[in-house]
Design an enzyme around this catalytic site. Sequence first.
Site, mmCIF file in Angstrom:
data_model
loop_
_atom_site.group_PDB
_atom_site.id
_atom_site.type_symbol
_atom_site.label_atom_id
_atom_site.label_comp_id
_atom_site.label_asym_id
_atom_site.label_seq_id
_atom_site.Cartn_x
_atom_site.Cartn_y
_atom_site.Cartn_z
ATOM 1 N N GLY A 93 51.123 48.751 42.036
ATOM 2 C CA GLY A 93 51.758 47.515 42.477
ATOM 3 C C GLY A 93 53.219 47.409 42.080
ATOM 4 O O GLY A 93 53.585 47.630 40.927
ATOM 5 N N GLU A 208 41.821 40.449 43.198
ATOM 6 C CA GLU A 208 41.781 40.697 41.750
ATOM 7 C C GLU A 208 42.356 39.549 40.919
ATOM 8 O O GLU A 208 42.610 39.696 39.728
ATOM 9 C CB GLU A 208 42.504 42.005 41.397
ATOM 10 C CG GLU A 208 41.616 43.214 41.323
ATOM 11 C CD GLU A 208 41.119 43.697 42.694
ATOM 12 O OE1 GLU A 208 40.224 44.530 42.700
ATOM 13 O OE2 GLU A 208 41.605 43.262 43.746
ATOM 14 N N TYR A 210 45.325 37.997 41.409
ATOM 15 C CA TYR A 210 46.783 37.912 41.374
ATOM 16 C C TYR A 210 47.260 36.731 42.229
ATOM 17 O O TYR A 210 46.462 35.976 42.776
ATOM 18 C CB TYR A 210 47.388 39.241 41.832
ATOM 19 C CG TYR A 210 47.161 40.372 40.845
ATOM 20 C CD1 TYR A 210 47.754 40.344 39.586
ATOM 21 C CD2 TYR A 210 46.358 41.465 41.158
ATOM 22 C CE1 TYR A 210 47.550 41.374 38.668
ATOM 23 C CE2 TYR A 210 46.145 42.495 40.253
ATOM 24 C CZ TYR A 210 46.735 42.446 39.015
ATOM 25 O OH TYR A 210 46.526 43.456 38.109
ATOM 26 N N ARG A 258 44.768 43.507 50.878
ATOM 27 C CA ARG A 258 43.604 43.627 50.000
ATOM 28 C C ARG A 258 43.014 42.240 49.808
ATOM 29 O O ARG A 258 43.575 41.387 49.121
ATOM 30 C CB ARG A 258 44.000 44.249 48.665
ATOM 31 C CG ARG A 258 42.796 44.512 47.775
ATOM 32 C CD ARG A 258 43.048 45.649 46.822
ATOM 33 N NE ARG A 258 41.910 45.863 45.950
ATOM 34 C CZ ARG A 258 41.733 46.948 45.229
ATOM 35 N NH1 ARG A 258 42.627 47.920 45.275
ATOM 36 N NH2 ARG A 258 40.688 47.080 44.446
ATOM 37 N N HIS A 296 40.310 39.840 37.501
ATOM 38 C CA HIS A 296 40.383 40.518 36.209
ATOM 39 C C HIS A 296 39.736 39.697 35.105
ATOM 40 O O HIS A 296 39.254 40.254 34.112
ATOM 41 C CB HIS A 296 41.837 40.823 35.840
ATOM 42 C CG HIS A 296 42.433 41.948 36.631
ATOM 43 N ND1 HIS A 296 41.767 43.130 36.856
ATOM 44 C CD2 HIS A 296 43.643 42.087 37.237
ATOM 45 C CE1 HIS A 296 42.525 43.944 37.575
ATOM 46 N NE2 HIS A 296 43.666 43.326 37.825
ATOM 47 N N GLN A 383 39.213 55.403 29.961
ATOM 48 C CA GLN A 383 39.818 55.589 28.647
ATOM 49 C C GLN A 383 41.267 56.064 28.701
ATOM 50 O O GLN A 383 42.087 55.657 27.879
ATOM 51 C CB GLN A 383 38.980 56.561 27.810
ATOM 52 C CG GLN A 383 37.645 55.981 27.385
ATOM 53 C CD GLN A 383 36.860 56.935 26.511
ATOM 54 O OE1 GLN A 383 37.414 57.769 25.811
ATOM 55 N NE2 GLN A 383 35.542 56.825 26.557
#
Length: 680
Positions: A93, A208, A210, A258, A296, A383
Site C-alpha cells: 500500500g 481490512e 482502513y 478491494r 485488522h 514470522q
Amino acid sequence: GPSYQFLDSKTHPPPNKYYPHMFQPLSLGPNIQPLPNRVIMGSMHCGLEGHSYPAFVPKLLGVIDKHGDSLDDLAEYFAERARGGAGLMVTGGIAPNRAGWVAPFSSTLMNQRDMEKHRVVTHAVHTARDNVTGVVGASMICLQILHAGRYGMHPLIVSPSGNKSPITAFTPRQMTTSDVKSTIHDFVNCAILAKEAGYDGVEIMGSEGYLLNQFLVKHTNQRTDEYGGTYENRMKFPLEIVSEIRRAVGDDFIVMFRLSMLDLIEDGSSWEEVVTLAQALEDVGVTILNTGIGWHEARIPTISTNVPRGAFTWVTQKLRGAVSVPLCTTNRINAPHVIERSLETGFADLVSMARPFLADPDIINKSRLGQHEYINTCIGCNQACLDHAFVGKTASCLVNPRACHEKELEIVPLSITRPKRIAVVGAGPAGLAFATTAAELGHNVVLFDSAGEIGGQFNMAKQIPGKEEFHETIRYFRNKIDTLKDRLEVRLDVFVTPEMLLQDRGNEEENGFDEYVIATGVVPRIPSMPGINHPKVLSYIDVLRNKVHVGKRVAIIGAGGIGFDVAEYLAHRTQDEQQQQPLSPDEVGVDEFLDYWGIDKSIEIGRGGLLSLKQQNEHNQQALTTEETLEQRSIALLQRKTGKVGASLGKTTGWIHRATLTKAGVEYVAGCTYDKVDDN
C-alpha cells in the site's frame, strides 16, 4: 513496449494439462491487456516500498536508511516474480497523502518526484523475460493506494468520526467535509501519477478496516453530513473515488477495488450492503473486485497457519451472479491444486495470494510445468513477513530467506569455480537449507542426521493443530535433495562425532571435509530443581516425538512458543488420539473452523458475518456434550515472568494462540517459582 505474443487472440496457448483453469487467460476489456493466468500476486508490505522523509531525518533519528530513496530492491523483488510467471502483481500500500501514512514518513505517491522513483519498478516488470515462455513483458503490475485512516501509527491520522482504533496508539482527527473532498482528489492524483509511472493499474484498498472501510460501517462512521447516516451516504466516499479515478485514467487502465465482504466485527456491513456496494462499484467502472476478509482489529484469524486452506472462498462465491466484473478470492490459498479447485468449482474468476510468492517466486511456472512437488510452499507462519512489516523491518520468509533480499543473496546454480567438500550436521530446516543451497551452487555436500528422517524438529511441529503446513517444507526439501543427488549425499541414523568427521575421506579421489556446518538445533532446557527426575516429568520431545502417555491434569513449565505448542497439542488431542498421525493441510476442516470462531456462513444472520454471542454460546453448549470434550484435559501453562503469558509470541499470531487456548480452558499462571516436583 511490452510484447505479449503468446496472448494474441489467434494464438492462445492450448489448455494447461495440469491446471487448465489456473492458466486460462482472462480478458479485462478491449483496451487492457488480457491476463495470462488467473492468479494475482496480492498486495503486501515488504519494507522495500521506500519512504517519504527528508534526507536529514534518518540521521536525526539515528536510523540506518538501508534502502535510501531508491526502489531498486523493490524492482528486483517484483522482476524475479515476473520471471517466475506472475501475471498480475500488486504493490504494498502506497499512501495518497500524509494523513494516509501507515507509519511516519511511509511511502507516498503525491508528486512528480515520487512518481519518478516508481519508474524503475514498472520498467523492471515490463522488461522481465518469463523463465518458461521466454516472453518479455507478460507480467503487469498495479499500485495499491492505501489510506490507513485511524489505523495509521502516527499523530496525523484522520477518520470519519474521530473514534480511536483499539490496535493503535493515536486518536484520529475527525475529517471535515472539505477533508473528504480533498482526500478524493488525492486518490485521483495518486492514480494519475501511477499511470504516468508506468503502472498497468491501481488497486484501491477498501477493506481490512482502513479509511474507505471505516466510512462504510456505523461502527466507525457516525457522521451527519453527506458522507454519513444512510448506507447510500456512507458508500458515497469510495464510489466517488472510483468514479473520479476512472474518469481521469481512461478505459485502458486497471481499476481494482478491494471490497470488504466479511468485516468480522460488531456492527460491520450486512451482506445486502456488500452487494449494493459491489454493484455500484461496477457501475462506476471497476475492472476487478478483490475480496477483503476481516478488519485488522477483528479477533478472528484470517490468514495465519491455523486457518484452513481456502477457508473464505465461499464468501467470494456468494457474490457471483450479483455482478459481471471478474471476482477475485483470497486468504490462505497457497498451492496450485487449491487454486484450481477454487476456479473449477466456481468460487471466483481469479485467485489472489501474496505470501506464497515470498516463499517461492517461481510458484506459477512450477505449476505450469506440473512441478508442484518442487514448490516451496508458504506455511502461513507470519514470522518473517507480516511480523517484520508491522514493526518497520524489511520482510523475508521463514522458508525462503532470499525473499525481499534478492539483490543481496544471489544464488546462481553451479557458479562455484572451486567447489569444496562440506559436512553439514543436522537435517532440520537450517541444515537442509544450507546443504541444498551449497549443492546448488556447486559444492559437494554430505548431510548428516542422527534421526531416520529429514526435517528435525519440524517433524514435531507439524503435529501441532494449526501447523499442518509444516509437512510441506519437509516435502519440498525431500524433493529438492533428489534433484541434487550428484552433489548432495544424505546420511541418516548417524550420530556424528568430531573424530568421525575428521576421519571421513570420502572416496579415493577426495580429501577430508573443507568446511563443517553445525545445524543441530536446540535441546530442551531442563530446569534445576528437586524432583526434576520424577517419572511424571516429561520433555516436549517425550510428548511430541516419543508419544509418551500424558494424563488428564497437566502443568507445562515455560510459556514460550514450544510451551504454547505443547498446550495446543494436548488441549485438542485425547489420550488415545496422541497415537494418531497428524492431519495433512488439506484435511483441516473449513466448517469446523468457521463454527469454532463464530463465523456466520450465511452472512445473513448478523452484521459483519459474526454469529451473536447467544448463538455462539448455544454452539459451545452443544460442543460440551460431545465425548471428546468430556475427556478434555486440565492444563495449566506456567511462566516465571509476571507479565502477560505468551508476550514473546509473534506480533500477528500471539493473540490467536492465546485465544485458542483460552477457548480450550487452559489456565495461564504468571509469576511462578519452580520449587519442586513431588507426588502432590
